[in-house]
Design an enzyme around this catalytic site. Sequence first.
Site, mmCIF file in Angstrom:
data_model
loop_
_atom_site.group_PDB
_atom_site.id
_atom_site.type_symbol
_atom_site.label_atom_id
_atom_site.label_comp_id
_atom_site.label_asym_id
_atom_site.label_seq_id
_atom_site.Cartn_x
_atom_site.Cartn_y
_atom_site.Cartn_z
ATOM 1 N N ARG A 12 12.110 -4.845 5.164
ATOM 2 C CA ARG A 12 11.592 -3.563 4.974
ATOM 3 C C ARG A 12 12.492 -2.534 5.759
ATOM 4 O O ARG A 12 12.912 -2.847 6.786
ATOM 5 C CB ARG A 12 10.286 -3.252 5.371
ATOM 6 C CG ARG A 12 9.823 -1.870 5.214
ATOM 7 C CD ARG A 12 8.278 -1.481 5.103
ATOM 8 N NE ARG A 12 7.763 -2.055 6.388
ATOM 9 C CZ ARG A 12 6.295 -1.866 6.433
ATOM 10 N NH1 ARG A 12 5.536 -1.388 5.627
ATOM 11 N NH2 ARG A 12 5.734 -2.514 7.472
ATOM 12 N N ARG A 72 -0.269 -9.023 13.067
ATOM 13 C CA ARG A 72 -1.121 -8.144 12.218
ATOM 14 C C ARG A 72 -1.885 -8.705 11.144
ATOM 15 O O ARG A 72 -2.693 -7.978 10.752
ATOM 16 C CB ARG A 72 -0.153 -7.187 11.619
ATOM 17 C CG ARG A 72 0.596 -6.220 12.609
ATOM 18 C CD ARG A 72 2.069 -5.589 12.313
ATOM 19 N NE ARG A 72 1.999 -4.865 11.133
ATOM 20 C CZ ARG A 72 3.083 -4.721 10.327
ATOM 21 N NH1 ARG A 72 4.183 -5.062 10.706
ATOM 22 N NH2 ARG A 72 2.954 -4.016 9.183
ATOM 23 N N ARG A 106 11.229 -0.904 11.152
ATOM 24 C CA ARG A 106 9.944 -0.606 11.989
ATOM 25 C C ARG A 106 9.789 -1.471 13.152
ATOM 26 O O ARG A 106 10.008 -2.970 13.047
ATOM 27 C CB ARG A 106 8.693 -0.516 11.300
ATOM 28 C CG ARG A 106 8.237 0.805 10.710
ATOM 29 C CD ARG A 106 7.118 0.748 9.872
ATOM 30 N NE ARG A 106 5.934 -0.023 10.164
ATOM 31 C CZ ARG A 106 4.880 -0.133 9.506
ATOM 32 N NH1 ARG A 106 4.650 0.454 8.395
ATOM 33 N NH2 ARG A 106 3.764 -0.809 9.859
ATOM 34 N N ARG A 126 -9.945 0.881 8.784
ATOM 35 C CA ARG A 126 -9.654 -0.551 9.067
ATOM 36 C C ARG A 126 -10.464 -1.470 9.910
ATOM 37 O O ARG A 126 -10.118 -2.498 10.120
ATOM 38 C CB ARG A 126 -8.279 -0.481 10.093
ATOM 39 C CG ARG A 126 -6.863 -0.973 9.489
ATOM 40 C CD ARG A 126 -5.942 -0.630 10.316
ATOM 41 N NE ARG A 126 -4.671 -1.230 9.988
ATOM 42 C CZ ARG A 126 -3.698 -0.882 9.636
ATOM 43 N NH1 ARG A 126 -3.886 0.552 8.957
ATOM 44 N NH2 ARG A 126 -2.664 -1.578 9.583
ATOM 45 N N LYS A 166 0.958 -1.282 0.023
ATOM 46 C CA LYS A 166 0.169 -0.122 -0.238
ATOM 47 C C LYS A 166 0.792 1.318 -0.110
ATOM 48 O O LYS A 166 0.647 2.107 -0.865
ATOM 49 C CB LYS A 166 -0.961 -0.103 1.255
ATOM 50 C CG LYS A 166 -1.862 -1.261 1.389
ATOM 51 C CD LYS A 166 -2.686 -0.869 2.480
ATOM 52 C CE LYS A 166 -2.207 -1.073 3.760
ATOM 53 N NZ LYS A 166 -1.310 -2.189 4.083
HETATM 54 P P1 AP5 Z 1 4.615 -1.508 1.751
HETATM 55 O O1 AP5 Z 1 4.456 -0.862 0.627
HETATM 56 O O2 AP5 Z 1 5.384 -0.473 3.072
HETATM 57 O O3 AP5 Z 1 3.495 -2.313 2.488
HETATM 58 P P2 AP5 Z 1 2.248 -1.942 3.056
HETATM 59 O O4 AP5 Z 1 0.950 -2.616 2.700
HETATM 60 O O5 AP5 Z 1 2.307 -0.320 3.399
HETATM 61 O O6 AP5 Z 1 2.427 -2.446 4.706
HETATM 62 P P3 AP5 Z 1 2.482 -1.851 5.967
HETATM 63 O O7 AP5 Z 1 3.191 -2.780 7.185
HETATM 64 O O8 AP5 Z 1 2.738 -0.266 6.072
HETATM 65 O O9 AP5 Z 1 0.959 -1.919 6.363
HETATM 66 P P4 AP5 Z 1 0.004 -1.863 7.445
HETATM 67 O O10 AP5 Z 1 -1.247 -1.699 7.211
HETATM 68 O O11 AP5 Z 1 0.410 -3.074 8.499
HETATM 69 O O12 AP5 Z 1 0.922 -0.646 8.453
HETATM 70 P P5 AP5 Z 1 0.399 0.753 9.073
HETATM 71 O O13 AP5 Z 1 1.638 1.509 9.159
HETATM 72 O O14 AP5 Z 1 -0.843 1.258 8.300
HETATM 73 O O15 AP5 Z 1 5.785 -2.663 1.450
HETATM 74 C C1 AP5 Z 1 6.272 -3.436 2.404
HETATM 75 C C2 AP5 Z 1 7.705 -4.051 1.748
HETATM 76 O O16 AP5 Z 1 7.414 -4.641 0.755
HETATM 77 C C3 AP5 Z 1 8.437 -2.931 1.639
HETATM 78 O O17 AP5 Z 1 9.986 -3.397 1.861
HETATM 79 C C4 AP5 Z 1 8.364 -2.746 0.105
HETATM 80 O O18 AP5 Z 1 9.672 -2.199 -0.421
HETATM 81 C C5 AP5 Z 1 8.219 -4.227 -0.221
HETATM 82 N N1 AP5 Z 1 7.305 -4.239 -1.487
HETATM 83 C C6 AP5 Z 1 6.185 -3.460 -1.899
HETATM 84 N N2 AP5 Z 1 5.694 -4.002 -2.701
HETATM 85 C C7 AP5 Z 1 6.428 -5.084 -3.400
HETATM 86 C C8 AP5 Z 1 6.235 -5.950 -4.491
HETATM 87 N N3 AP5 Z 1 5.271 -5.915 -5.180
HETATM 88 N N4 AP5 Z 1 7.388 -6.886 -4.637
HETATM 89 C C9 AP5 Z 1 8.455 -7.041 -3.839
HETATM 90 N N5 AP5 Z 1 8.467 -6.111 -2.660
HETATM 91 C C10 AP5 Z 1 7.476 -5.212 -2.380
HETATM 92 O O19 AP5 Z 1 -0.145 0.358 10.496
HETATM 93 C C11 AP5 Z 1 0.680 -0.098 11.493
HETATM 94 C C12 AP5 Z 1 0.110 -0.219 13.021
HETATM 95 O O20 AP5 Z 1 -0.567 1.014 13.166
HETATM 96 C C13 AP5 Z 1 -1.079 -0.988 12.935
HETATM 97 O O21 AP5 Z 1 -0.676 -2.430 13.249
HETATM 98 C C14 AP5 Z 1 -2.020 -0.433 13.996
HETATM 99 O O22 AP5 Z 1 -1.507 -0.891 15.164
HETATM 100 C C15 AP5 Z 1 -1.764 0.915 13.864
HETATM 101 N N6 AP5 Z 1 -2.683 1.623 12.764
HETATM 102 C C16 AP5 Z 1 -2.664 2.119 11.657
HETATM 103 N N7 AP5 Z 1 -3.681 2.596 11.122
HETATM 104 C C17 AP5 Z 1 -4.628 2.242 12.139
HETATM 105 C C18 AP5 Z 1 -5.957 2.256 12.242
HETATM 106 N N8 AP5 Z 1 -6.781 2.950 10.802
HETATM 107 N N9 AP5 Z 1 -6.715 2.022 13.005
HETATM 108 C C19 AP5 Z 1 -6.089 1.086 14.141
HETATM 109 N N10 AP5 Z 1 -4.855 1.164 14.136
HETATM 110 C C20 AP5 Z 1 -4.242 1.527 13.093
#
Ligand code: AP5
Length: 220
Positions: free
Chosen positions: A127, A172, A161, A88, A13
């Site tokens: 990552r 997660r 992270r 979410r 994402k």
């Molecule tokens: P990346 O693009 O970083 O993946 P992502 O889908 O953004 O993954 P996240 O881990 O950021 O998602 P998340 O939803 O768990 O985290 P968030 O910060 O929202 O890619 C990942 C890796 O893969 C990178 O190294 C990239 O280079 C690689 N990659 C990408 N595409 C690729 C491909 N095609 N091929 C190969 N490699 C690839 O949330 C974190 C925490 O915050 C949650 O657990 C929760 O505690 C809290 N939180 C955040 N938002 C909320 C909410 N709305 N409600 C409640 N809690 C929340």
Amino acid sequence: MRLILLGPPGAGKGTQAQQLCARYDIPHISTGDMLRDQVLEKTALGRKARRFMAQGKLVPDEVILAMVAERFQKPDIANGFLLDGFPRTVAQAVGLTSLLEAAHLELDAILAITIDAEVLVSRLSARRTCSNCKTIYNLIAQPPKREGICDVCSGTNLVQRDDDQPNTIRARIEVYERQTLPLLSYYRPMGKLLEVSGQGSVAEVQERVQATLPPAKETD
Ligand code: AP5
């Protein structure tokens, strides 16, 4: 363009958001990034959120909705926005619907990135994120050109992270399946839900995403 990106942790994402925000010239609103900033600044919200994030659990809906409502007060959302990691839960989606109705705004699309769970642990373990400009790297699939140095801002702090440890990643993914997947049923009846496979290279996924979404409007 007013867009939501949905998908499990590691689906890509954040990576696709960086391209899409440049293409549509819209702000990237990532609740994860906003929460991590609060944790770093040791605010009351950050202290509260930290223990949920460390366990891979969701931060309570009311905290998130208040944070997003405040973000929506900024004028930069006038031309659209990309929501990454929000909503979410169904309660957050209902809260977002109310926020948008109050502002007389409508979503253009909800783009769900689908992917097999087994790819996610290895992707997230490799990552690294630039602590300065937030550019996302992967030590295997998408490393920076010079080791340890950000291609975009030349920052030298590419960090892992805290929640990218195998056990937390699995927690997660479980939380995603239980609490976030039901959003597909919430959004499908609106007729704006688009689904794209997140398998393959970053460039391949980007091509699919671009083909699925409408082109950016020409500006005068
Ligand atoms: P990346 O693009 O970083 O993946 P992502 O889908 O953004 O993954 P996240 O881990 O950021 O998602 P998340 O939803 O768990 O985290 P968030 O910060 O929202 O890619 C990942 C890796 O893969 C990178 O190294 C990239 O280079 C690689 N990659 C990408 N595409 C690729 C491909 N095609 N091929 C190969 N490699 C690839 O949330 C974190 C925490 O915050 C949650 O657990 C929760 O505690 C809290 N939180 C955040 N938002 C909320 C909410 N709305 N409600 C409640 N809690 C929340």
